[in-house]
Design an enzyme around this catalytic site. Structure first.
Site, mmCIF file in Angstrom:
data_model
loop_
_atom_site.group_PDB
_atom_site.id
_atom_site.type_symbol
_atom_site.label_atom_id
_atom_site.label_comp_id
_atom_site.label_asym_id
_atom_site.label_seq_id
_atom_site.Cartn_x
_atom_site.Cartn_y
_atom_site.Cartn_z
ATOM 1 N N PRO A 10 37.656 -7.926 -24.351
ATOM 2 C CG PRO A 10 36.472 -9.581 -25.475
ATOM 3 C CD PRO A 10 37.865 -9.116 -25.188
ATOM 4 C CG ASN A 11 32.033 -7.550 -22.821
ATOM 5 O OD1 ASN A 11 31.318 -6.657 -23.282
ATOM 6 N ND2 ASN A 11 32.087 -8.754 -23.353
ATOM 7 N NE ARG A 18 31.574 -8.431 -18.200
ATOM 8 C CZ ARG A 18 32.560 -9.206 -18.561
ATOM 9 N NH1 ARG A 18 33.803 -8.818 -18.380
ATOM 10 N NH2 ARG A 18 32.338 -10.361 -19.120
ATOM 11 C CE1 TYR A 23 34.212 -11.623 -14.980
ATOM 12 C CE2 TYR A 23 32.050 -10.660 -15.430
ATOM 13 C CZ TYR A 23 32.995 -11.650 -15.644
ATOM 14 O OH TYR A 23 32.731 -12.676 -16.517
ATOM 15 C CG ASN A 74 40.996 -10.806 -18.139
ATOM 16 O OD1 ASN A 74 40.469 -11.623 -18.891
ATOM 17 N ND2 ASN A 74 40.431 -10.379 -17.018
ATOM 18 C CB ALA A 77 34.265 -13.840 -24.068
ATOM 19 C CD GLU A 98 44.586 -17.718 -19.303
ATOM 20 O OE1 GLU A 98 45.103 -18.689 -18.719
ATOM 21 O OE2 GLU A 98 43.664 -17.836 -20.120
ATOM 22 C CG HIS A 100 40.788 -15.577 -16.612
ATOM 23 N ND1 HIS A 100 40.262 -14.928 -17.706
ATOM 24 C CD2 HIS A 100 41.646 -16.503 -17.087
ATOM 25 C CE1 HIS A 100 40.772 -15.466 -18.802
ATOM 26 N NE2 HIS A 100 41.621 -16.412 -18.452
ATOM 27 N NE ARG A 107 31.835 -16.857 -14.151
ATOM 28 C CZ ARG A 107 31.908 -15.785 -14.937
ATOM 29 N NH1 ARG A 107 33.097 -15.260 -15.216
ATOM 30 N NH2 ARG A 107 30.826 -15.208 -15.423
HETATM 31 C C1 DQA Z 1 37.067 -13.149 -17.497
HETATM 32 C C2 DQA Z 1 36.348 -14.494 -17.615
HETATM 33 C C3 DQA Z 1 35.760 -14.675 -18.994
HETATM 34 O O1 DQA Z 1 35.054 -15.913 -19.073
HETATM 35 C C4 DQA Z 1 34.774 -13.562 -19.289
HETATM 36 O O2 DQA Z 1 34.267 -13.701 -20.604
HETATM 37 C C5 DQA Z 1 35.342 -12.218 -19.064
HETATM 38 C C6 DQA Z 1 36.164 -11.992 -17.880
HETATM 39 C C7 DQA Z 1 37.572 -12.876 -16.055
HETATM 40 O O3 DQA Z 1 38.392 -11.994 -15.894
HETATM 41 O O4 DQA Z 1 37.111 -13.522 -15.108
HETATM 42 O O5 DQA Z 1 35.076 -11.279 -19.807
HETATM 43 O O6 DQA Z 1 38.203 -13.154 -18.350
#
Ligand code: DQA
Length: 149
Positions: A10-11, A18, A23, A74, A77, A98, A100, A107
């Site tokens: 998501p996102n 964003r 990011y 990835n 959240a 995984e 990020h 954070r």
């Molecule tokens: C994320 C870190 C997560 O906490 C966050 O909710 C994201 C992006 C990252 O790539 O740093 O959406 O996965």
């Protein structure tokens, strides 16, 4: 040829727009194009997927994971609380990295825990889009571990 899934949660469709200070400035399309170029040099075949829905991510892993040689994920959240995505990753049993973009350990408290990490082969955090490229480099050097090699 190694077939690697690249799954973004998501996102992450909003990359570039964003919170770029966290990011980065690259859009998801730019990131995927960059990975496609690297993959063709490394002789890897990539399959991209992004969704904002937990169920869709799980279905994608179920439908594609058993035939893939590896996965980069990835989970956004969902990282911090989706036992269902964790179980899907575990169920397909392929080498999973995984990734990020941000350093989740530097954070907010809630981001410091990944429920997905224990079922992954490893995690790469805090290197922005380079994290995905690092994972590709691992898969390129470890093709001998593929079931069909
Ligand atoms: C994320 C870190 C997560 O906490 C966050 O909710 C994201 C992006 C990252 O790539 O740093 O959406 O996965």
């Amino acid at each position: 040829m190694s077939n690697i899934l690249v799954v973004n949660g998501p996102n992450l469709n909003l990359l570039g727009k964003r919170e770029p200070s966290i990011y980065g400035n690259k859009s998801l399309e730019e990131l995927n194009d960059h990975l496609k170029n690297l993959a063709s040099e490394l002789k890897l075949n990539l399959q991209f997927f992004q969704s904002n829905s937990e169920g869709d991510i799980i279905d994608y892993i179920h439908n594609n994971g058993f035939d893939a040689n590896g996965m980069i994920i990835n989970p956004g959240a969902f990282t911090h609380y989706s036992y269902a995505i964790r179980d899907a990753v575990s169920a397909v049993g392929i080498i999973t990295v995984e990734v990020h973009l941000s350093n989740i350990y530097d954070r907010e408290e809630f981001r410091k825990k990944s429920v997905i990490a224990p079922v992954c082969s490893g995690s790469i955090v805090g290197f922005g889009y380079y994290g995905y490229a690092m994972a590709l480099s691992y898969f390129a050097d470890n093709k001998h571990k593929d079931k069909d090699e």
